[in-house]
Design an enzyme around this catalytic site. Structure first.
Site, PDB file in Angstrom:
ATOM      1  N   ASP A  44       4.584   6.255   1.332  1.00  0.00           N
ATOM      2  CA  ASP A  44       4.441   6.796  -0.330  1.00  0.00           C
ATOM      3  C   ASP A  44       4.590   5.639  -1.022  1.00  0.00           C
ATOM      4  O   ASP A  44       4.205   6.038  -2.328  1.00  0.00           O
ATOM      5  CB  ASP A  44       5.478   7.976  -0.032  1.00  0.00           C
ATOM      6  CG  ASP A  44       6.744   7.751  -0.066  1.00  0.00           C
ATOM      7  OD1 ASP A  44       6.986   6.506   0.084  1.00  0.00           O
ATOM      8  OD2 ASP A  44       7.791   8.420  -0.463  1.00  0.00           O
ATOM      9  N   SER A  45       4.806   4.609  -0.694  1.00  0.00           N
ATOM     10  CA  SER A  45       4.623   3.441  -1.544  1.00  0.00           C
ATOM     11  C   SER A  45       3.110   3.444  -2.135  1.00  0.00           C
ATOM     12  O   SER A  45       2.966   2.483  -3.062  1.00  0.00           O
ATOM     13  CB  SER A  45       5.002   1.945  -0.546  1.00  0.00           C
ATOM     14  OG  SER A  45       4.268   1.894   0.188  1.00  0.00           O
ATOM     15  N   ASP A  83       3.666   9.161   6.038  1.00  0.00           N
ATOM     16  CA  ASP A  83       5.048   9.395   5.197  1.00  0.00           C
ATOM     17  C   ASP A  83       5.014  10.450   4.503  1.00  0.00           C
ATOM     18  O   ASP A  83       3.932  10.793   3.737  1.00  0.00           O
ATOM     19  CB  ASP A  83       5.065   8.179   4.135  1.00  0.00           C
ATOM     20  CG  ASP A  83       6.422   7.489   3.945  1.00  0.00           C
ATOM     21  OD1 ASP A  83       7.393   8.197   4.458  1.00  0.00           O
ATOM     22  OD2 ASP A  83       6.442   6.629   3.178  1.00  0.00           O
ATOM     23  N   LYS A 113       7.082  10.394   9.005  1.00  0.00           N
ATOM     24  CA  LYS A 113       8.197   9.903   8.337  1.00  0.00           C
ATOM     25  C   LYS A 113       9.030  10.558   7.373  1.00  0.00           C
ATOM     26  O   LYS A 113       8.313  10.852   6.513  1.00  0.00           O
ATOM     27  CB  LYS A 113       8.143   8.147   7.976  1.00  0.00           C
ATOM     28  CG  LYS A 113       9.329   7.594   7.730  1.00  0.00           C
ATOM     29  CD  LYS A 113       9.391   5.996   7.398  1.00  0.00           C
ATOM     30  CE  LYS A 113       8.705   5.724   6.056  1.00  0.00           C
ATOM     31  NZ  LYS A 113       9.508   6.197   4.817  1.00  0.00           N
ATOM     32  N   GLU A 115      12.678  10.642   4.629  1.00  0.00           N
ATOM     33  CA  GLU A 115      13.625   9.897   4.212  1.00  0.00           C
ATOM     34  C   GLU A 115      14.784  10.836   4.230  1.00  0.00           C
ATOM     35  O   GLU A 115      14.804  11.990   4.056  1.00  0.00           O
ATOM     36  CB  GLU A 115      13.528   9.343   2.776  1.00  0.00           C
ATOM     37  CG  GLU A 115      12.507   8.475   2.534  1.00  0.00           C
ATOM     38  CD  GLU A 115      12.341   7.830   1.099  1.00  0.00           C
ATOM     39  OE1 GLU A 115      13.137   8.179   0.400  1.00  0.00           O
ATOM     40  OE2 GLU A 115      11.326   7.329   0.940  1.00  0.00           O
ATOM     41  N   GLU A 182      16.152   0.377   5.536  1.00  0.00           N
ATOM     42  CA  GLU A 182      15.471  -0.300   4.331  1.00  0.00           C
ATOM     43  C   GLU A 182      16.674  -0.789   3.491  1.00  0.00           C
ATOM     44  O   GLU A 182      17.883  -0.210   2.936  1.00  0.00           O
ATOM     45  CB  GLU A 182      14.748   0.561   3.565  1.00  0.00           C
ATOM     46  CG  GLU A 182      14.332  -0.427   2.237  1.00  0.00           C
ATOM     47  CD  GLU A 182      13.048   0.463   1.408  1.00  0.00           C
ATOM     48  OE1 GLU A 182      12.469   1.485   1.863  1.00  0.00           O
ATOM     49  OE2 GLU A 182      12.807   0.019   0.511  1.00  0.00           O
TER      50      GLU A 182
HETATM   51  O1  KIV Z   1       6.474   3.913   1.571  1.00  0.00           O
HETATM   52  C1  KIV Z   1       6.678   2.818   2.462  1.00  0.00           C
HETATM   53  O2  KIV Z   1       5.546   1.879   2.577  1.00  0.00           O
HETATM   54  C2  KIV Z   1       8.030   2.699   3.276  1.00  0.00           C
HETATM   55  C3  KIV Z   1       8.137   1.635   3.974  1.00  0.00           C
HETATM   56  C4  KIV Z   1       7.988   0.294   3.211  1.00  0.00           C
HETATM   57  C5  KIV Z   1       9.155   1.433   4.987  1.00  0.00           C
HETATM   58  O3  KIV Z   1       8.346   3.718   3.460  1.00  0.00           O
END
Ligand code: KIV
Length: 265
Positions: A44-45, A83, A113, A115, A182
């Site tokens: 989600d980056s 994510d 994934k 959090e 992280e």
């Molecule tokens: O959103 C993302 O890219 C991440 C990674 C940097 C671990 O969560």
């Protein structure tokens, strides 16, 4: 050979490091896949890197599904993890299972994934029971930026270390096959990793883990807005691209582009 949970755990057992790249589209996924990157995270980056937002909070489920589908088309062998964005798994367990199921069904990603630590352990347990492999993410968790206030190292105080250990144990016991750490001090990450049964991937967590993840745009120097301490740039991508674009502009302005060879007769 496609990377599977089995091959990832084999790497862990054999002490071979696992590589992971966070990226969001067909061509970058294809490049990662062609050089044998083990896992691709559709992170989600993308909120900051692709959309240009200040944080990841605005990313939607539809955007993750769209970008995961693009990545899936580029990757033949890498293990793809989607994510789950902010508020797609926090409202209720039912909604979370439905959303994670939708991501897996529509994109064909191999895992999701999430959090969080102990607070999502029950959900992690339920997801794994219905057949969805889960990656946990603790330490600095960008979806909680409004609680943290700013990106920070987590695990400096005794209280934070205790919480990290509890969260790690809760996720592992709930069935998370992988945990991303992280921005965690090396010593703390090492201790978590040494006692782990699941795969531990670090980002800003030092070298004592089963593998490392970085964002594609950081690795190739495309994202210039800021550079966290843990990023290693392998290419000055933005600089090189700007040089090429300047060249293109100049050629147009001088009338050097297109040439006769680049035109239809
Ligand atoms: O959103 C993302 O890219 C991440 C990674 C940097 C671990 O969560």
């Amino acid at each position: 050979m496609p990377v599977t949970l089995k091959t990832l755990f084999k790497k862990k057992r054999e002490g071979k490091k696992i590589s992971m790249v966070s990226t969001y589209d067909y061509w970058s996924a294809k490049l990662c896949d062609e050089v044998g990157i083990d896992c691709i995270l559709v992170g989600d980056s993308l909120g900051t890197v692709v959309k240009g937002e200040v944080d990841t909070l605005s990313v939607t489920l539809e955007e993750i599904i769209y970008h995961t589908k693009c990545v899936m088309r580029g990757a033949r062998e890498a293990f793809i993890i989607a994510d789950m964005p902010f508020m797609s798994y926090q409202v209720s367990t039912e909604k979370a299972i439905e959303n994670c199921g939708r991501v897996i069904k529509e994109t064909k990603a191999k895992a999701v994934k999430l959090e969080g630590g102990s607070e999502i352990a029950e959900l992690v347990y339920k997801l794994t029971r219905v057949g969805i492999p889960v990656v946990g993410h603790i330490g600095f968790t960008p979806q909680s930026i409004n609680i943290f206030g700013r990106p920070k190292v987590v695990g400096k105080s005794e209280e934070e270390i205790k919480k990290l250990k509890e969260d790690f144990k809760a996720l592992e016991e709930a069935g998370a096959f992988m945990i991303v750490l992280e921005s965690v001090p090396t010593k703390v990450a090492k201790e978590l990793w040494e006692n782990s049964g699941c795969i531990v991937i670090g980002i800003g967590a030092g070298k004592y883990t089963d593998g490392q993840v970085l964002v594609f745009h950081d690795i190739i120097g495309l994202f210039e807005d800021f550079k966290p301490k843990f990023v290693r740039r392998y290419l000055e991508g933005a600089k090189l691209i700007k040089e090429a674009l300047e060249h293109f502009k100049m050629d147009i302005e001088k009338g050097d582009f297109p040439s006769d060879e680049e035109s239809y007769g």
